[in-house]
Design a protein around this motif. Structure first.
Motif, short mmCIF file in Angstrom:
data_model
loop_
_atom_site.label_atom_id
_atom_site.label_comp_id
_atom_site.label_asym_id
_atom_site.label_seq_id
_atom_site.Cartn_x
_atom_site.Cartn_y
_atom_site.Cartn_z
N ASP A 167 0.98 -1.34 0.21
CA ASP A 167 -0.04 0.33 -0.20
C ASP A 167 0.83 1.39 -0.04
OD1 ASP A 167 -2.36 1.36 0.28
OD2 ASP A 167 -1.89 1.87 2.65
N GLU A 168 1.81 1.55 0.62
CA GLU A 168 2.66 2.81 0.22
C GLU A 168 3.72 2.54 0.03
OE1 GLU A 168 3.22 4.59 2.68
OE2 GLU A 168 1.35 3.88 4.10
N ILE A 169 3.57 1.82 -1.19
CA ILE A 169 4.62 1.76 -2.14
C ILE A 169 3.37 2.41 -3.12
CG2 ILE A 169 5.82 0.93 -4.34
CD1 ILE A 169 6.52 -1.20 -2.08
N THR A 170 2.67 1.70 -3.79
CA THR A 170 1.25 1.98 -4.07
C THR A 170 0.52 3.57 -4.35
OG1 THR A 170 0.53 0.20 -4.15
CG2 THR A 170 -0.89 1.69 -5.28
N VAL A 178 10.84 4.84 -5.77
CA VAL A 178 10.67 4.59 -4.80
C VAL A 178 11.67 5.25 -3.58
CG1 VAL A 178 9.06 2.91 -2.74
CG2 VAL A 178 9.27 2.60 -5.05
N ASP A 179 11.39 6.68 -3.24
CA ASP A 179 12.22 6.55 -1.17
C ASP A 179 11.62 5.61 -0.21
OD1 ASP A 179 13.33 7.48 0.70
OD2 ASP A 179 12.07 9.10 0.76
N TRP A 180 12.43 4.50 -0.49
CA TRP A 180 12.27 3.01 0.02
C TRP A 180 11.98 3.61 2.22
CZ3 TRP A 180 10.51 -0.62 -1.49
CH2 TRP A 180 10.12 -1.41 -2.67
N LYS A 181 13.33 4.16 1.83
CA LYS A 181 13.64 4.69 3.81
C LYS A 181 12.41 4.88 4.31
CE LYS A 181 17.18 6.95 6.79
NZ LYS A 181 15.71 7.40 7.30
N LYS A 186 7.32 4.44 7.68
CA LYS A 186 6.08 3.79 7.92
C LYS A 186 5.10 2.90 7.64
CE LYS A 186 5.40 8.43 4.74
NZ LYS A 186 4.99 9.53 3.78
N SER A 187 5.08 2.26 6.76
CA SER A 187 5.25 0.42 6.56
C SER A 187 5.30 0.30 8.37
CB SER A 187 5.85 -0.63 6.00
OG SER A 187 5.50 0.27 4.37
N PHE A 188 6.87 -0.02 8.93
CA PHE A 188 6.05 -0.78 10.42
C PHE A 188 5.73 0.09 11.75
CE2 PHE A 188 8.96 -2.98 8.44
CZ PHE A 188 10.31 -3.66 9.33
N VAL A 309 16.87 1.43 7.87
CA VAL A 309 17.03 0.66 6.49
C VAL A 309 17.93 1.14 5.64
CG1 VAL A 309 15.89 0.86 4.86
CG2 VAL A 309 14.67 1.51 6.37
N THR A 310 18.44 -0.58 4.80
CA THR A 310 19.51 0.01 3.86
C THR A 310 19.20 -0.54 2.45
OG1 THR A 310 20.37 -2.41 4.40
CG2 THR A 310 21.33 -1.20 5.87
N VAL A 311 19.89 0.23 1.87
CA VAL A 311 19.41 0.38 0.42
C VAL A 311 20.38 -0.50 -0.34
CG1 VAL A 311 18.42 0.90 -1.90
CG2 VAL A 311 17.67 1.49 0.22
N THR A 312 20.77 -1.53 -1.20
CA THR A 312 22.56 -2.03 -1.66
C THR A 312 21.72 -2.56 -3.01
OG1 THR A 312 22.49 -3.41 0.45
CG2 THR A 312 23.39 -3.72 -1.47
#
Length: 404
Positions: A167-170, A178-181, A186-188, A309-312
């Motif tokens: 839902d947050e990605i949508t 997408v701003d993954w951080k 927000k999801s957690f 959050v880490t983005v690799t």
């Protein structure tokens, strides 16, 4: 699910001599053998696989996506959904078919020496897609949740967190990326609020805490989640479960355990007015052995649900991703875990010479290899006397070189 009882003798130990049934020692000894609830699973490709083709417009050279032989709109845990814009490319009759398989994986979860199973594992291949005019990139969700106090918070995370992330990605779909951080934080937080509301609304749970302390808020769960896209590995961690990437034979931790005595976590707890008390290890207020978790409302604001959050960026040297609860990591080092998985992935390619006596193929696919690896890791944890539930997810990240 099957229940098995086993006793593990560590390296260098001698078997315990037989004890008379009527002796007091035999009663005490019997408590050491508790039922091990064992769950194992692996990705099994379905014969009727959902496919999408990208037709080539000869004049514009732009792709137009159309669906073909789609049996289910949403995939289940054991289905592999092939989606456009991926590594395997073929061209015929003015059509370009671009396909990427869902990463293959294996799951094992054991109760171990605990009396109750409080871990949960969540796997949702192709749980959502990032859509644009030319791309439909599949996102895959993998999560391990280690409950404490009871199992219902971990179960809620298993049932709901992937839906919240979707839902947050949508909501961010109109953006270029997408701003993954922000998305994972927000999801957690939303997941944590749902857990809080479930206790306020007196939601019924079929678990032990309902019998002991109805609607108890002294229950929580760690959460380590990986969202795997064609280009990235996004890991969000809250608690002391862990994600480790094996890249070119090197173990790379993608999360850092949230222990109360970690210097930055210790400062945060003290600044909020809390204390870390050493009672059988560092514990928040002498109670909880982790500084972040979903739930545990009675320990807020000292215990928070905000993840790191880490983005690799994915690489062609990536081999596997391991997600596991602390039942594994307390007794098995990152490097050792990666070597075990590497051994299983290499074994799947080992074939005895045709016609030789007893010739067998040791692996029929990396899904079986990942499942074997997850089973071996749990057995290793038990052999090293892990006293906790042990849950392991192994994801195969190997892929062919992309065509230029």
């Amino acid at each position: 699910m099957a229940e098995i009882c086993c006793g593990v003798v560590g390296a260098g130990e001698t078997p315990t001599p037989t004890i008379e049934p009527n002796s007091r020692n035999s009663v005490r000894r019997s408590l050491d053998f508790l039922p091990l609830k064992y769950i194992a699973d692996m990705a099994i490709p379905s014969e009727n696989i959902s496919r999408k083709r990208q037709k080539l417009d000869p004049s514009t050279k732009k792709g137009v996506v159309s669906s073909e032989s789609s049996t289910n709109e949403k995939s289940t845990k054991n289905e592999v959904v092939l989606v456009a814009n991926c590594s395997n490319v073929s061209e015929a009759e003015n059509e370009v078919v671009v396909v990427e398989d869902c990463p293959k994986y294996g799951i094992t979860s054991v109760c171990g020496r605990r009396r109750e199973m409080e871990d949960s594992v969540s796997v949702h291949p192709s749980f959502c897609e990032e859509k644009s005019e030319q791309n439909q990139n599949p996102f895959h969700f993998f999560g391990v949740f280690d409950g404490h106090g009871c199992s219902h918070v971990a179960t809620m995370c298993k049932q709901r967190l992937h839906e919240i992330v979707d839902d947050e990605i949508t909501k961010n779909r109109e953006k270029e990326s997408v701003d993954w951080k922000s998305t994972m934080e927000k999801s957690f937080i939303r997941m944590d609020k749902e857990v809080l509301n479930s206790t306020k609304t007196k939601q019924s749970f079929t678990c032990k805490c309902e019998l002991q302390t109805p609607h108890c808020d002294a229950v929580g769960s760690t959460a380590v989640v990986a969202v795997v896209t064609p280009e990235k590995i996004v890991v969000s961690n809250c608690g002391d479960s862990r994600a480790v990437l094996c890249r070119n034979g090197v173990a790379i931790p993608l999360s850092s355990d949230h222990k109360p005595d970690r210097p930055d976590e210790l400062d945060r707890i003290n600044s909020a007015g809390g204390r870390v008390i050493y009672w059988d290890g560092a514990r928040v207020l002498g109670v909880l052995a982790m500084s972040r978790a979903i739930g545990d409302n009675y320990l807020k604001p000292y215990v928070i649900s905000e993840p790191e959050v880490t983005v690799t960026e994915r690489s062609d040297e990536d081999e596997c991703l391991i997600l596991a609860s602390d039942g594994l990591w307390d007794v098995v080092e990152n490097d050792t875990a990666c070597r075990v998985v590497q051994m299983c992935l290499k074994a799947e390619k080992t074939v005895s010479p045709p016609g030789s006596p007893g010739s067998v193929v040791t692996g029929v696919g990396s899904d079986k290899a990942c499942s074997d690896a997850s089973i071996l890791l749990t057995k290793l944890a038990l052999a090293r006397h892990s006293s906790d539930n042990v849950s392991v997810v192994v994801v195969d990240l190997r892929r062919d070189q992309r065509q230029q």
